[in-house]
Design an enzyme around this catalytic site. Structure first.
Site, PDB file in Angstrom:
ATOM      1  N   HIS A  41      -8.424   1.720  -0.682  1.00 15.17           N
ATOM      2  CA  HIS A  41      -8.295   0.788  -1.810  1.00 15.17           C
ATOM      3  C   HIS A  41      -9.657   0.285  -2.308  1.00 15.17           C
ATOM      4  O   HIS A  41      -9.797  -0.868  -2.699  1.00 15.17           O
ATOM      5  CB  HIS A  41      -7.362  -0.380  -1.450  1.00 15.17           C
ATOM      6  CG  HIS A  41      -5.965   0.071  -1.161  1.00 15.17           C
ATOM      7  ND1 HIS A  41      -5.141   0.572  -2.142  1.00 15.17           N
ATOM      8  CD2 HIS A  41      -5.267   0.145   0.004  1.00 15.17           C
ATOM      9  CE1 HIS A  41      -3.987   0.927  -1.596  1.00 15.17           C
ATOM     10  NE2 HIS A  41      -4.043   0.679  -0.300  1.00 15.17           N
ATOM     11  N   SER A  79       0.835  -1.197   0.000  1.00 18.56           N
ATOM     12  CA  SER A  79       0.000   0.000   0.000  1.00 18.56           C
ATOM     13  C   SER A  79       0.878   1.258   0.000  1.00 18.56           C
ATOM     14  O   SER A  79       1.678   1.456  -0.910  1.00 18.56           O
ATOM     15  CB  SER A  79      -0.963  -0.033   1.189  1.00 18.56           C
ATOM     16  OG  SER A  79      -1.893   1.016   1.125  1.00 18.56           O
TER      17      SER A  79
END
Length: 304
Positions: free
Chosen positions: A191, A87
């Site tokens: 996300h 991430s």
């Protein structure tokens, strides 16, 4: 082959920079990185409490700066064979692989953190939860029924679901069979499509950033594939904000490419933990404090 890995949001802990600032070279790097962002990295990495550094706009620059500074200290000029980040850790990986300058990585992640916080605040109440264990098909089916997105596929039977807070609460209340569900302390559904406004903000900030060819194999969270170019890397960094993290595919690709050693830069621990289940037999060192540097350099000598 040695892989250098950069952890994602949630790995931060209060006071994590305190021991690292005792190393002059690391302190100099951190001060320089602090100048490239609007966040007081030194204060937040030493005296801020857990609630303060949980703020997305603070946590993301803090994590990337820590990854860059401790990664450079451990590598001491050596080039890793492969670099990847989970991430927001992708921004640290982009800097360590040479795709972005340290200053540009910090500037962009500052925009990212602020934009993701703003997107979360503007949306309906959203959240995320880790689903540990259970049958993969049953887990996927239940998430679909609840309208949740598998935002992180972390391998080893761990999936992070994201979406409306009410749906996350329903998942926690009635988890899949043989699974444990833990709601995460995050600002929103990262996300997922809820983050589209943040994609737009990051894309605008990235337009004029200089990007370079990676000096080491750089894996993408989108599909575990090596990025083809600096342009490809930056494009993927932007779009990944609103798309699932496929860390399971990153681990599979590392094994395919012959990775034999893993160095997780500070604040290390999460990714080496996942590797114990998904990359069995691969040597690993997690940088938590400077006391871990000798083991990291032994790993470097053995696997670089």
């Amino acid at each position: 082959m040695l892989a250098v890995l950069c952890p994602g949001q949630g790995a931060q802990t209060p006071g994590m920079l305190t021991p690292w600032l005792e190393i002059e070279s690391v302190a100099q790097t951190l001060h320089a990185l602090s100048d490239a962002t609007e966040v007081d990295l030194i204060a937040h990495g030493t005296t801020s409490d857990a609630d303060t550094i949980r703020d997305t706009a603070i946590a993301q620059p803090l994590l990337v700066a820590t990854a860059i500074a401790t990664g450079r200290e451990a590598l001491a000029g050596a080039a890793p064979g492969l670099v990847a980040g989970h991430s927001v850790g992708e921004f640290g990986a982009a800097a360590l692989s040479g795709v972005l300058s340290d200053a540009d990585a910090m500037s962009l992640v500052t925009v990212r953190g602020r934009a993701m916080a703003d997107a979360a605040a503007a949306a309906e109440p959203t959240s995320m939860a880790a689903v540990l264990g259970g049958d993969a098909e049953e887990v996927a089916s239940l998430l679909a029924q609840l309208g949740l997105t598998p935002a992180n596929a972390n391998g080893g039977g761990q999936v992070v679901a994201a979406g409306a807070k009410s749906a996350i609460e329903a998942l926690v209340a009635a988890p899949p069979a043989r699974a444990r569900v833990i709601e995460l302390q995050v600002a929103g559904a990262f996300h997922t499509s809820y983050m589209e406004p943040a994609v737009q903000a990051l894309a605008a900030a990235a337009q004029d950033v200089v990007r370079h060819q990676p000096s080491a194999t750089l894996l993408s969270n989108a599909d575990g594939a090596p990025v083809a170019s600096g342009d490809d890397a930056l494009s993927r960094l932007v779009t990944q904000v609103a798309n699932p993290v496929r860390w399971d595919l990153c681990m599979e690709r590392m094994l395919e490419l012959g990775v034999t050693g893993i160095l997780e830069v500070a604040p290390g621990g999460v990714l080496t933990g996942l590797a114990k289940r998904g990359m069995k037999g691969v040597s690993a060192v997690a940088l938590k404090t400077p006391d871990d540097l000798p083991a990291a350099r032994e790993l470097l000598e053995a696997h670089a």
